[in-house]
Write a protein that holds these residues in place. Structure first.
Motif, PDB file in Angstrom:
ATOM      1  N   ALA A  68     -61.219   0.752  13.187  1.00  0.00           N
ATOM      2  CA  ALA A  68     -60.010   0.926  14.001  1.00  0.00           C
ATOM      3  C   ALA A  68     -59.945   2.339  14.572  1.00  0.00           C
ATOM      4  O   ALA A  68     -59.602   2.519  15.750  1.00  0.00           O
ATOM      5  CB  ALA A  68     -58.767   0.627  13.165  1.00  0.00           C
ATOM      6  N   TRP A  69     -60.244   3.359  13.775  1.00  0.00           N
ATOM      7  CA  TRP A  69     -60.209   4.730  14.274  1.00  0.00           C
ATOM      8  C   TRP A  69     -61.284   4.969  15.317  1.00  0.00           C
ATOM      9  O   TRP A  69     -61.051   5.649  16.320  1.00  0.00           O
ATOM     10  CB  TRP A  69     -60.316   5.734  13.130  1.00  0.00           C
ATOM     11  CG  TRP A  69     -59.001   5.922  12.449  1.00  0.00           C
ATOM     12  CD1 TRP A  69     -58.646   5.497  11.205  1.00  0.00           C
ATOM     13  CD2 TRP A  69     -57.838   6.543  12.995  1.00  0.00           C
ATOM     14  NE1 TRP A  69     -57.349   5.820  10.942  1.00  0.00           N
ATOM     15  CE2 TRP A  69     -56.816   6.471  12.028  1.00  0.00           C
ATOM     16  CE3 TRP A  69     -57.563   7.161  14.208  1.00  0.00           C
ATOM     17  CZ2 TRP A  69     -55.547   6.987  12.237  1.00  0.00           C
ATOM     18  CZ3 TRP A  69     -56.292   7.682  14.417  1.00  0.00           C
ATOM     19  CH2 TRP A  69     -55.298   7.591  13.441  1.00  0.00           C
ATOM     20  N   ALA A  70     -62.456   4.416  15.106  1.00  0.00           N
ATOM     21  CA  ALA A  70     -63.528   4.567  16.107  1.00  0.00           C
ATOM     22  C   ALA A  70     -63.101   3.921  17.420  1.00  0.00           C
ATOM     23  O   ALA A  70     -63.297   4.495  18.497  1.00  0.00           O
ATOM     24  CB  ALA A  70     -64.824   3.947  15.591  1.00  0.00           C
ATOM     25  N   ALA A  71     -62.503   2.743  17.352  1.00  0.00           N
ATOM     26  CA  ALA A  71     -62.021   2.067  18.559  1.00  0.00           C
ATOM     27  C   ALA A  71     -60.940   2.908  19.238  1.00  0.00           C
ATOM     28  O   ALA A  71     -60.913   3.025  20.471  1.00  0.00           O
ATOM     29  CB  ALA A  71     -61.485   0.681  18.217  1.00  0.00           C
ATOM     30  N   HIS A  72     -60.055   3.506  18.445  1.00  0.00           N
ATOM     31  CA  HIS A  72     -58.998   4.363  18.995  1.00  0.00           C
ATOM     32  C   HIS A  72     -59.597   5.537  19.779  1.00  0.00           C
ATOM     33  O   HIS A  72     -59.193   5.816  20.912  1.00  0.00           O
ATOM     34  CB  HIS A  72     -58.117   4.879  17.861  1.00  0.00           C
ATOM     35  CG  HIS A  72     -57.229   6.007  18.253  1.00  0.00           C
ATOM     36  ND1 HIS A  72     -56.113   5.840  19.050  1.00  0.00           N
ATOM     37  CD2 HIS A  72     -57.300   7.325  17.976  1.00  0.00           C
ATOM     38  CE1 HIS A  72     -55.541   7.018  19.241  1.00  0.00           C
ATOM     39  NE2 HIS A  72     -56.240   7.936  18.593  1.00  0.00           N
ATOM     40  N   TYR A  73     -60.554   6.225  19.197  1.00  0.00           N
ATOM     41  CA  TYR A  73     -61.159   7.375  19.867  1.00  0.00           C
ATOM     42  C   TYR A  73     -61.941   6.958  21.114  1.00  0.00           C
ATOM     43  O   TYR A  73     -61.906   7.646  22.138  1.00  0.00           O
ATOM     44  CB  TYR A  73     -62.045   8.173  18.910  1.00  0.00           C
ATOM     45  CG  TYR A  73     -61.242   8.935  17.886  1.00  0.00           C
ATOM     46  CD1 TYR A  73     -60.290   9.874  18.276  1.00  0.00           C
ATOM     47  CD2 TYR A  73     -61.416   8.718  16.532  1.00  0.00           C
ATOM     48  CE1 TYR A  73     -59.541  10.572  17.338  1.00  0.00           C
ATOM     49  CE2 TYR A  73     -60.673   9.413  15.594  1.00  0.00           C
ATOM     50  CZ  TYR A  73     -59.742  10.332  16.009  1.00  0.00           C
ATOM     51  OH  TYR A  73     -58.998  11.024  15.085  1.00  0.00           O
ATOM     52  N   LEU A  74     -62.639   5.851  21.046  1.00  0.00           N
ATOM     53  CA  LEU A  74     -63.382   5.380  22.213  1.00  0.00           C
ATOM     54  C   LEU A  74     -62.444   5.011  23.361  1.00  0.00           C
ATOM     55  O   LEU A  74     -62.726   5.301  24.520  1.00  0.00           O
ATOM     56  CB  LEU A  74     -64.273   4.200  21.841  1.00  0.00           C
ATOM     57  CG  LEU A  74     -65.475   4.534  20.962  1.00  0.00           C
ATOM     58  CD1 LEU A  74     -66.110   3.247  20.434  1.00  0.00           C
ATOM     59  CD2 LEU A  74     -66.490   5.358  21.727  1.00  0.00           C
ATOM     60  N   THR A  75     -61.320   4.369  23.046  1.00  0.00           N
ATOM     61  CA  THR A  75     -60.380   4.009  24.109  1.00  0.00           C
ATOM     62  C   THR A  75     -59.697   5.256  24.672  1.00  0.00           C
ATOM     63  O   THR A  75     -59.430   5.326  25.876  1.00  0.00           O
ATOM     64  CB  THR A  75     -59.318   2.995  23.640  1.00  0.00           C
ATOM     65  OG1 THR A  75     -58.642   3.500  22.486  1.00  0.00           O
ATOM     66  CG2 THR A  75     -59.945   1.655  23.319  1.00  0.00           C
ATOM     67  N   THR A  76     -59.433   6.250  23.840  1.00  0.00           N
ATOM     68  CA  THR A  76     -58.851   7.502  24.317  1.00  0.00           C
ATOM     69  C   THR A  76     -59.802   8.193  25.288  1.00  0.00           C
ATOM     70  O   THR A  76     -59.392   8.686  26.346  1.00  0.00           O
ATOM     71  CB  THR A  76     -58.533   8.429  23.128  1.00  0.00           C
ATOM     72  OG1 THR A  76     -57.576   7.784  22.286  1.00  0.00           O
ATOM     73  CG2 THR A  76     -57.971   9.754  23.586  1.00  0.00           C
ATOM     74  N   MET A  77     -61.076   8.233  24.947  1.00  0.00           N
ATOM     75  CA  MET A  77     -62.074   8.841  25.824  1.00  0.00           C
ATOM     76  C   MET A  77     -62.188   8.059  27.129  1.00  0.00           C
ATOM     77  O   MET A  77     -62.240   8.647  28.217  1.00  0.00           O
ATOM     78  CB  MET A  77     -63.424   8.898  25.114  1.00  0.00           C
ATOM     79  CG  MET A  77     -63.432   9.888  23.964  1.00  0.00           C
ATOM     80  SD  MET A  77     -64.834   9.799  22.815  1.00  0.00           S
ATOM     81  CE  MET A  77     -66.214   9.417  23.796  1.00  0.00           C
ATOM     82  N   SER A  78     -62.209   6.742  27.035  1.00  0.00           N
ATOM     83  CA  SER A  78     -62.316   5.895  28.224  1.00  0.00           C
ATOM     84  C   SER A  78     -61.133   6.096  29.150  1.00  0.00           C
ATOM     85  O   SER A  78     -61.294   6.204  30.374  1.00  0.00           O
ATOM     86  CB  SER A  78     -62.384   4.415  27.830  1.00  0.00           C
ATOM     87  OG  SER A  78     -63.452   4.184  26.973  1.00  0.00           O
ATOM     88  N   LYS A  79     -59.937   6.141  28.580  1.00  0.00           N
ATOM     89  CA  LYS A  79     -58.735   6.329  29.393  1.00  0.00           C
ATOM     90  C   LYS A  79     -58.786   7.663  30.125  1.00  0.00           C
ATOM     91  O   LYS A  79     -58.432   7.744  31.308  1.00  0.00           O
ATOM     92  CB  LYS A  79     -57.481   6.248  28.533  1.00  0.00           C
ATOM     93  CG  LYS A  79     -56.199   6.392  29.350  1.00  0.00           C
ATOM     94  CD  LYS A  79     -54.970   6.317  28.492  1.00  0.00           C
ATOM     95  CE  LYS A  79     -53.682   6.404  29.273  1.00  0.00           C
ATOM     96  NZ  LYS A  79     -53.640   7.259  30.424  1.00  0.00           N
TER      97      LYS A  79
END
Length: 102
Positions: A68-79
């Motif tokens: 979940a945290w990895a997904a959070h950071y990846l989506t933050t970077m993508s955004k």
């Protein structure tokens, strides 16, 4: 959406104004300036694909906080990448001083 000149669009690059991952009210990272927007969007797409995969894993696995945290950071970077590209695509052309008063 307006029609854009594809050759002009292919020359557009990220502006590097978009920060992400804040610590103590200061951004830890920024999108890099000068990346062609097609490359930046391709990278954002790859990051979102990985985030989606990790989010699915997190939904089905026990003790999946790291997913979940990895997904959070990846989506933050993508955004941040997408927001930076949007800034490039929606900025207004700079007016010269001779046309500003007309």
């Amino acid at each position: 959406m307006t029609k854009t000149d594809s050759s002009a669009t292919s020359e557009l690059k990220t502006v590097g104004f978009t920060p992400f991952l804040y610590r103590s009210d200061q951004p830890l990272f920024h999108v890099c300036r000068g990346v062609p927007i097609a490359d930046a969007l391709a990278q954002a797409s790859d990051l979102l694909f990985l985030a989606k995969s990790l989010a699915v894993d997190a939904a089905y696995a026990q003790d999946s906080d790291r997913h979940a945290w990895a997904a959070h950071y990846l989506t933050t970077m993508s955004k941040a990448v997408i927001d930076d590209v949007v800034k490039v695509l929606t900025r207004r052309p700079v007016q010269s001083s001779s046309t500003a008063g007309q």
